[in-house]
Enzyme design. Structure first.
Site, PDB file in Angstrom:
ATOM      1  N   SER A  51       0.830  -1.209   0.000  1.00 50.55           N
ATOM      2  CA  SER A  51       0.000   0.000   0.000  1.00 50.55           C
ATOM      3  C   SER A  51       0.861   1.253   0.000  1.00 50.55           C
ATOM      4  O   SER A  51       0.520   2.243  -0.641  1.00 50.55           O
ATOM      5  CB  SER A  51      -0.961   0.000   1.183  1.00 50.55           C
ATOM      6  OG  SER A  51      -0.255  -0.110   2.399  1.00 50.55           O
ATOM      7  N   GLU A  52       2.014   1.235   0.712  1.00 48.90           N
ATOM      8  CA  GLU A  52       2.941   2.368   0.664  1.00 48.90           C
ATOM      9  C   GLU A  52       4.383   1.907   0.779  1.00 48.90           C
ATOM     10  O   GLU A  52       4.689   0.954   1.496  1.00 48.90           O
ATOM     11  CB  GLU A  52       2.680   3.384   1.784  1.00 48.90           C
ATOM     12  CG  GLU A  52       1.768   4.524   1.401  1.00 48.90           C
ATOM     13  CD  GLU A  52       0.318   4.204   1.619  1.00 48.90           C
ATOM     14  OE1 GLU A  52      -0.539   4.933   1.115  1.00 48.90           O
ATOM     15  OE2 GLU A  52       0.035   3.213   2.303  1.00 48.90           O
ATOM     16  N   THR A  53       5.244   2.624   0.051  1.00 49.41           N
ATOM     17  CA  THR A  53       6.687   2.538   0.222  1.00 49.41           C
ATOM     18  C   THR A  53       7.172   3.915   0.655  1.00 49.41           C
ATOM     19  O   THR A  53       6.864   4.916   0.001  1.00 49.41           O
ATOM     20  CB  THR A  53       7.393   2.123  -1.078  1.00 49.41           C
ATOM     21  OG1 THR A  53       6.992   0.790  -1.432  1.00 49.41           O
ATOM     22  CG2 THR A  53       8.903   2.166  -0.931  1.00 49.41           C
TER      23      THR A  53
END
Length: 280
Positions: A62-64
């Site tokens: 979902s996020e880096t």
């Protein structure tokens, strides 16, 4: 000769690659394979935006988060597989966990981050890390047909924050049983849609949906609590709150409202560490 030529070519290509430390942490959880997984890339100079976006797409989380540790304060940016985000809680908590473990003095208990939306803090208290984020004030809005079609029901109340809509339902069971129309959610004039209700085990429960970012349902969303905490603090007449995000993976959060800031606390578990090779 052909083999030697290929070897020399491969060596030249390797010299054009840069090794970036990468970690993966499950945030807002005390055990692996729950909470919200985030990747953290530690850099000393910014990579081109298209490379950071490609890394996030390759990670398919979902996020880096990308943390530039050559700057003071550290600068943090967040990318979904689709785009750069303005604020992300779980990937900030995950980044703080790695910085405390690997890059700071062992007695360090506080990190200041600079981000596109200003200054953020992470504070370590025993096994928890608290994020100090700006409050997002919920503004009441009219419940229109788009919201009802997206939820396939009429919420009790509807609010709008900087990024998201917040729909209040009557019960925890209503939140858990939701069957949504993600195409309709993607047509809303917002990053996504948060759904919440009172709970019998925590102060409130929530679920968060971001189909525009290729995240139909986010497992645990720290940034959403900058909007949730102010609403429930006023509704329940208390400044310290507990939250359970009842996604499939699930996650617990502790929130405190302090004037125009929200403290968002949770556990974290390291899953992976390594390096990635990217073109320089």
């Amino acid at each position: 000769m052909i083999i030697m030529h290929l070897i020399k070519k491969e060596v030249k290509e390797l010299k054009r690659m840069s090794a970036i430390p990468i970690y993966q942490v499950d945030a807002f959880s005390e055990k692996l394979f729950s909470g919200n997984p985030a990747a953290i890339c530690i850099v000393k100079e910014w990579l081109p935006e298209e490379i950071m976006q490609s890394i996030a797409s390759e990670n398919n989380l979902s996020e880096t988060a990308f943390v530039n540790i050559s700057l003071n304060p550290f600068y943090i940016r967040w990318f979904t597989p689709e785009c750069e985000m303005g604020l992300c809680g779980h990937a900030t908590l995950a980044s703080a966990r790695i910085l405390f473990d690997e890059y700071l003095e062992k007695n360090s208990s506080e990190i200041t981050f600079q981000a596109n939306r200003g200054t953020l803090r992470a504070v370590k208290e025993k096994n928890l890390i608290y994020l100090d984020f700006p409050k997002d004030t919920p503004i009441p809005v009219e419940i229109d047909d788009k919201i009802k079609e997206a939820l396939q029901l009429k919420p009790r109340l509807l609010f709008k924050g900087i990024d998201d809509y917040l729909a209040i339902l009557n019960s925890e069971e209503d939140v858990k049983r939701l069957e949504l129309d993600f195409d309709k959610i993607s047509q809303l004039d917002a990053r996504g849609l948060i759904v919440s209700s009172p709970s019998v085990t925590t102060d409130f429960v929530c679920r968060c949906f971001y189909p525009n970012s290729k995240i139909n349902e986010d497992p645990v969303t720290g940034s959403a609590h900058t909007l949730l905490a102010p609403y429930w603090a006023k509704e329940l007449k208390k400044k310290s709150l507990t939250s359970y995000q009842c996604s499939e993976r699930g996650g617990f959060l502790n929130c405190s409202l302090i004037e125009d800031r929200v403290l968002i606390g949770g556990s974290s578990v390291r899953y992976m560490s390594g390096t990635i090779n990217v073109p320089t």
